[in-house]
Structure formats: C-alpha cells, structure tokens
Design a protein around this motif. Structure first.
Motif, PDB file in Angstrom:
ATOM      1  N   GLY A 241      50.123  47.606  35.414  1.00 27.75           N
ATOM      2  CA  GLY A 241      50.703  46.607  35.967  1.00 27.75           C
ATOM      3  C   GLY A 241      50.147  45.599  36.703  1.00 27.75           C
ATOM      4  O   GLY A 241      50.569  44.332  37.263  1.00 27.75           O
ATOM      5  N   ASN A 242      48.952  45.840  37.274  1.00 26.34           N
ATOM      6  CA  ASN A 242      48.340  44.922  38.219  1.00 26.34           C
ATOM      7  C   ASN A 242      47.577  43.684  37.483  1.00 26.34           C
ATOM      8  O   ASN A 242      47.572  43.655  36.214  1.00 26.34           O
ATOM      9  N   ILE A 243      47.875  42.628  38.076  1.00 24.02           N
ATOM     10  CA  ILE A 243      47.752  41.132  37.533  1.00 24.02           C
ATOM     11  C   ILE A 243      46.247  40.536  38.121  1.00 24.02           C
ATOM     12  O   ILE A 243      46.148  40.640  39.164  1.00 24.02           O
ATOM     13  N   TYR A 244      45.599  40.229  37.189  1.00 22.00           N
ATOM     14  CA  TYR A 244      44.435  39.696  37.625  1.00 22.00           C
ATOM     15  C   TYR A 244      44.486  38.021  37.258  1.00 22.00           C
ATOM     16  O   TYR A 244      44.514  37.626  35.976  1.00 22.00           O
ATOM     17  N   VAL A 245      44.104  37.239  38.295  1.00 16.65           N
ATOM     18  CA  VAL A 245      44.090  35.722  37.968  1.00 16.65           C
ATOM     19  C   VAL A 245      42.854  35.118  38.281  1.00 16.65           C
ATOM     20  O   VAL A 245      42.298  35.260  39.327  1.00 16.65           O
ATOM     21  N   SER A 246      42.161  34.520  37.608  1.00 19.15           N
ATOM     22  CA  SER A 246      40.644  33.927  37.596  1.00 19.15           C
ATOM     23  C   SER A 246      41.144  32.632  38.169  1.00 19.15           C
ATOM     24  O   SER A 246      42.190  31.758  37.678  1.00 19.15           O
ATOM     25  N   ASP A 247      40.405  32.019  39.193  1.00 22.28           N
ATOM     26  CA  ASP A 247      40.645  30.831  39.836  1.00 22.28           C
ATOM     27  C   ASP A 247      39.245  30.099  39.635  1.00 22.28           C
ATOM     28  O   ASP A 247      38.718  30.186  40.497  1.00 22.28           O
ATOM     29  N   ASP A 248      38.945  28.939  38.962  1.00 19.55           N
ATOM     30  CA  ASP A 248      37.661  28.749  38.884  1.00 19.55           C
ATOM     31  C   ASP A 248      37.254  27.419  39.978  1.00 19.55           C
ATOM     32  O   ASP A 248      35.997  27.384  40.263  1.00 19.55           O
ATOM     33  N   ILE A 249      38.691  27.084  40.545  1.00 23.91           N
ATOM     34  CA  ILE A 249      38.269  25.914  41.677  1.00 23.91           C
ATOM     35  C   ILE A 249      37.813  26.788  42.937  1.00 23.91           C
ATOM     36  O   ILE A 249      36.761  26.380  43.641  1.00 23.91           O
ATOM     37  N   MET A 250      38.423  27.821  43.235  1.00 30.27           N
ATOM     38  CA  MET A 250      38.045  28.499  44.428  1.00 30.27           C
ATOM     39  C   MET A 250      37.089  29.778  44.109  1.00 30.27           C
ATOM     40  O   MET A 250      36.535  30.320  44.913  1.00 30.27           O
ATOM     41  N   ARG A 251      36.586  29.808  42.679  1.00 29.57           N
ATOM     42  CA  ARG A 251      35.545  30.707  42.256  1.00 29.57           C
ATOM     43  C   ARG A 251      35.893  32.187  42.693  1.00 29.57           C
ATOM     44  O   ARG A 251      34.924  32.883  43.348  1.00 29.57           O
ATOM     45  N   ARG A 252      37.283  32.537  42.382  1.00 27.57           N
ATOM     46  CA  ARG A 252      37.498  33.857  42.698  1.00 27.57           C
ATOM     47  C   ARG A 252      38.449  34.500  41.793  1.00 27.57           C
ATOM     48  O   ARG A 252      38.958  33.826  40.931  1.00 27.57           O
TER      49      ARG A 252
ATOM     50  N   GLY B  36      54.021  41.468  42.193  1.00 28.28           N
ATOM     51  CA  GLY B  36      53.586  40.038  42.561  1.00 28.28           C
ATOM     52  C   GLY B  36      52.741  39.999  43.782  1.00 28.28           C
ATOM     53  O   GLY B  36      52.646  38.846  44.294  1.00 28.28           O
ATOM     54  N   ASN B  37      52.641  41.248  44.702  1.00 28.82           N
ATOM     55  CA  ASN B  37      52.310  41.351  45.955  1.00 28.82           C
ATOM     56  C   ASN B  37      50.454  41.108  45.928  1.00 28.82           C
ATOM     57  O   ASN B  37      49.987  41.659  45.093  1.00 28.82           O
ATOM     58  N   TYR B  38      50.035  40.287  46.706  1.00 27.99           N
ATOM     59  CA  TYR B  38      48.580  40.162  46.892  1.00 27.99           C
ATOM     60  C   TYR B  38      47.861  41.550  47.171  1.00 27.99           C
ATOM     61  O   TYR B  38      48.412  42.196  48.071  1.00 27.99           O
ATOM     62  N   ILE B  39      46.795  42.099  46.478  1.00 31.20           N
ATOM     63  CA  ILE B  39      45.946  42.918  46.848  1.00 31.20           C
ATOM     64  C   ILE B  39      44.712  42.704  47.347  1.00 31.20           C
ATOM     65  O   ILE B  39      44.411  43.281  48.484  1.00 31.20           O
ATOM     66  N   SER B  40      44.030  41.994  46.745  1.00 33.06           N
ATOM     67  CA  SER B  40      42.361  41.884  47.205  1.00 33.06           C
ATOM     68  C   SER B  40      42.005  40.382  46.400  1.00 33.06           C
ATOM     69  O   SER B  40      42.635  39.990  45.408  1.00 33.06           O
ATOM     70  N   ASN B  41      40.889  39.861  46.921  1.00 35.17           N
ATOM     71  CA  ASN B  41      40.236  38.816  46.395  1.00 35.17           C
ATOM     72  C   ASN B  41      38.809  39.452  46.024  1.00 35.17           C
ATOM     73  O   ASN B  41      38.125  39.765  46.926  1.00 35.17           O
ATOM     74  N   TRP B  42      38.450  39.192  44.713  1.00 36.30           N
ATOM     75  CA  TRP B  42      37.107  39.915  44.391  1.00 36.30           C
ATOM     76  C   TRP B  42      35.803  39.031  44.423  1.00 36.30           C
ATOM     77  O   TRP B  42      34.974  39.364  44.116  1.00 36.30           O
ATOM     78  N   ALA B  43      35.941  37.651  44.994  1.00 32.70           N
ATOM     79  CA  ALA B  43      35.017  36.905  44.857  1.00 32.70           C
ATOM     80  C   ALA B  43      34.044  37.164  45.956  1.00 32.70           C
ATOM     81  O   ALA B  43      32.397  37.530  45.809  1.00 32.70           O
ATOM     82  N   SER B  44      34.253  38.031  47.026  1.00 30.97           N
ATOM     83  CA  SER B  44      33.646  38.363  48.090  1.00 30.97           C
ATOM     84  C   SER B  44      32.871  39.538  47.982  1.00 30.97           C
ATOM     85  O   SER B  44      31.677  40.051  48.742  1.00 30.97           O
ATOM     86  N   THR B  45      33.152  40.405  46.975  1.00 29.97           N
ATOM     87  CA  THR B  45      32.601  41.768  46.536  1.00 29.97           C
ATOM     88  C   THR B  45      31.601  41.814  45.632  1.00 29.97           C
ATOM     89  O   THR B  45      30.844  42.687  45.480  1.00 29.97           O
ATOM     90  N   TYR B  46      31.540  40.264  44.743  1.00 24.16           N
ATOM     91  CA  TYR B  46      30.608  40.462  43.695  1.00 24.16           C
ATOM     92  C   TYR B  46      29.159  40.259  44.338  1.00 24.16           C
ATOM     93  O   TYR B  46      28.847  39.623  45.187  1.00 24.16           O
ATOM     94  N   GLU B  47      28.303  41.134  43.770  1.00 19.41           N
ATOM     95  CA  GLU B  47      26.819  41.215  44.006  1.00 19.41           C
ATOM     96  C   GLU B  47      26.031  40.195  43.765  1.00 19.41           C
ATOM     97  O   GLU B  47      24.735  40.270  43.925  1.00 19.41           O
TER      98      GLU B  47
END
Length: 323
Positions: A212-223, A231-242
């Motif tokens: 049930g985890n939700i993944y939302v792409s945001d092309d303006i913030m690039r994350r 609906g609780n925020y867990i993480s931001n994956w932009a900063s972990t991509y290599e």
C-alpha cells in the motif's frame, strides 16, 4: 542487457557500421548491477485511428490475465489487446456523456475486471464492468474533496483501492471502487512550499506496491516521493539515485517491490530496489527495438513482462524481465 532473437542478424541494406552502432547503444544503455535484465520480445501499434492504431496514447494497464488496456488519448477511446498485441475490442468516443471521453489519460483494471478511466478533461473517473459497459462515474472539475483539476494518473492496489493523481490540485486522492473518498495525499501549495518533503509541485507518475505504499513522481522537483498507506511521507528518492536522475514520469512496481519508472529527459527506463537503490536501466531515444520515442507509460503483468507505451512513437513494446 537487452537481448533479441534477431540481434545477431544483419539486416539487408543496412551499413555494418550503422548496425554495429545501434547494437552498441542497446548494450551500453543497459547496465545490470545485480543480474537484472530485460529481453525485447515484440512491439505493435502505429499512428492512426483504426483498431490497433494510436494517437498520442498516454494510459497503459494490465489486468493480470493477459490483457493490456490502452488509453488512446486523442482518439478518445480505450483499446484492449492480448499480450501479443492482437486487438480485442475498443470502447468510448469523444464527448462528455456517460461512456464518452474527453482526452482519457490513464486506465486501470481491478480484480473483478472492472475498468476505471481517468477522463482528464471531463474532470472525472468513469467505471465500466468487465464487458465494457458503463457502471458509474464520480468527480467534477474543481478543488474540493472528490473534485479534480486534471485527473491524469490512476493506480490500483491489491484491495482494488483507486488512486487518482489530481495533477493541478497537486494531490493524490484515494477512493474505494464506488467512488467514496478515503484519503488525500498532498495539497495545493506554492513552488517554494512544494520543495518541502511530502509536498508536490506536480504529478508525473503514480504507482502503489503490495504493502500500500504510494510512489508519486514529480517532474518539476525531479524526485519520486514514497508515502505509506496512510499518506505519511516516508522518503525522497531523488537524492539516492546514483545516475542521471532527469525528470521521473510514470512508474510501476513489480512483484519484488522494485520500482520501474520512465526518465522523461533521456527516454530511459530505470529500476530501483524497494529501498530506492539503483539497479538497472535500459532504453534511450530512437525508433528501433529497445529504444523509445517519448515513452509515457509502463506496466507489468503477472508473467514478468513489462510493457512500455510510447506517446509519440504510437506503439507498445513488450520486454521479458530476467531476474
């Protein structure tokens, strides 16, 4: 790496160096760190309005039973195919009445075969039964709870809960299969506030995993942001991509919890593990097998196939995932 049964054939009339360059692009653009790879299997579709043709298609879904559903956006219809690309049926037409569409943007199918369409410019979600007959719709244009301003993305979980990316309201609204609002993630904020974790500047992709985890792409913030089932925020994956993050677009989660998503800037498909670590990528800009002309949507079926929908290429490519 991408493999094809035709990969070692020399096409007639194609210069050896040109063919070698194409193969090199396919190989270099497919980097497998942990043994994950894909094999190109087939493609179908072309520009037009006949059965099996597309015009600016933007929505793609699998029902898990060998059928693929396409929101054929500028043809204002849904097309259904088997997994080999054979056209099965189409429904819908231009309009705002029941069963009609005004730029349908996305589609999902539940466990009973009911079909849900994000009818973007009509500001609603429409539900159809497993015989493509209209059942009901919900939503209208606006910013109030249950209303939409650009319902452009739709996802579904294992409990048949419906997630709608309400793009210009900067939120995801969550409904049961009858249209009852259950949860809202995000809210209308300015661009400075949108930089904060948990806020959305845009929605360019939406998917849900088996937990049930939700993944939302945001092309303006690039994350890509990950939220739990409440609906609780867990993480931001932009900063972990290599690698080259680019602009994340549509996404889908496989049976192992890996996230496949489209990089809109490079026309690559990227794969992250459940913790957001980079695993694999393939694709690039082009018209040959394994390359893409503006990939827009992606889905997986129950047989480890991944399907990529090309908006400008007006075709679907099918790949086998090799784990």
């Amino acid at each position: 790496m991408i493999r094809s049964d035709r990969q070692n054939e020399m096409p007639k009339g194609v210069d050896f160096l040109k063919w070698f360059a194409i193969l090199t692009v396919l190989i270099i653009s497919s980097i497998s760190l942990l043994g994950l790879s894909v094999t190109f299997e087939k493609s179908w579709g072309s520009q037009g309005n006949k059965d099996g043709q597309f015009s600016d298609p933007q929505g793609l879904a699998s029902d898990g039973k060998d059928f693929i559903y396409v929101a054929d956006t500028l043809n204002h219809r849904i097309q259904v195919f088997d997994s080999t690309g054979k056209h099965q049926m189409s429904f819908g037409r231009f309009g705002s009445e029941r069963g009609e569409f005004l730029f349908p943007h996305d589609v999902v199918v539940d466990s009973k075969g009911s079909i849900y369409v994000a009818d973007s410019q009509n500001g609603r979600v429409q539900k159809f039964d497993n015989e493509n007959k209209f059942v009901k719709s919900w939503g209208s244009k606006g910013a109030e709870p249950g209303q939409f301003d650009g319902p452009m993305y739709i996802a579904i979980d294992g409990a048949d809960t419906i997630y709608v990316g309400d793009a210009f309201n900067q939120r995801v609204q969550v409904f049961d299969g009858e249209g009852t609002l259950l949860l809202t993630v995000g809210a209308k904020v300015n661009m400075f506030e949108a930089m904060n974790p948990g806020n959305l500047a845009s929605i360019s992709g939406l998917s849900v995993d088996s937990n049930g985890n939700i993944y939302v792409s945001d092309d303006i913030m690039r994350r890509i942001q990950k939220f739990d089932s409440q609906g609780n925020y867990i993480s931001n994956w932009a900063s972990t991509y290599e690698g080259n993050w680019g602009q994340p677009g549509e996404s889908v989660v496989d049976r192992f919890g890996n996230l496949f998503f489209i990089n809109k800037m490079t026309s690559m498909i990227l794969v992250l593990d459940p913790d957001g670590n980079f695993l694999f990528e393939w694709g690039g800009v082009g018209t040959t097998s394994g390359l893409f002309t503006k990939p827009f949507n992606i889905c997986v079926d129950g047989k480890d196939n991944v399907f990529v929908l090309e908006q400008l290429g007006n075709r679907i490519q099918r790949f086998k995932i090799n784990y």
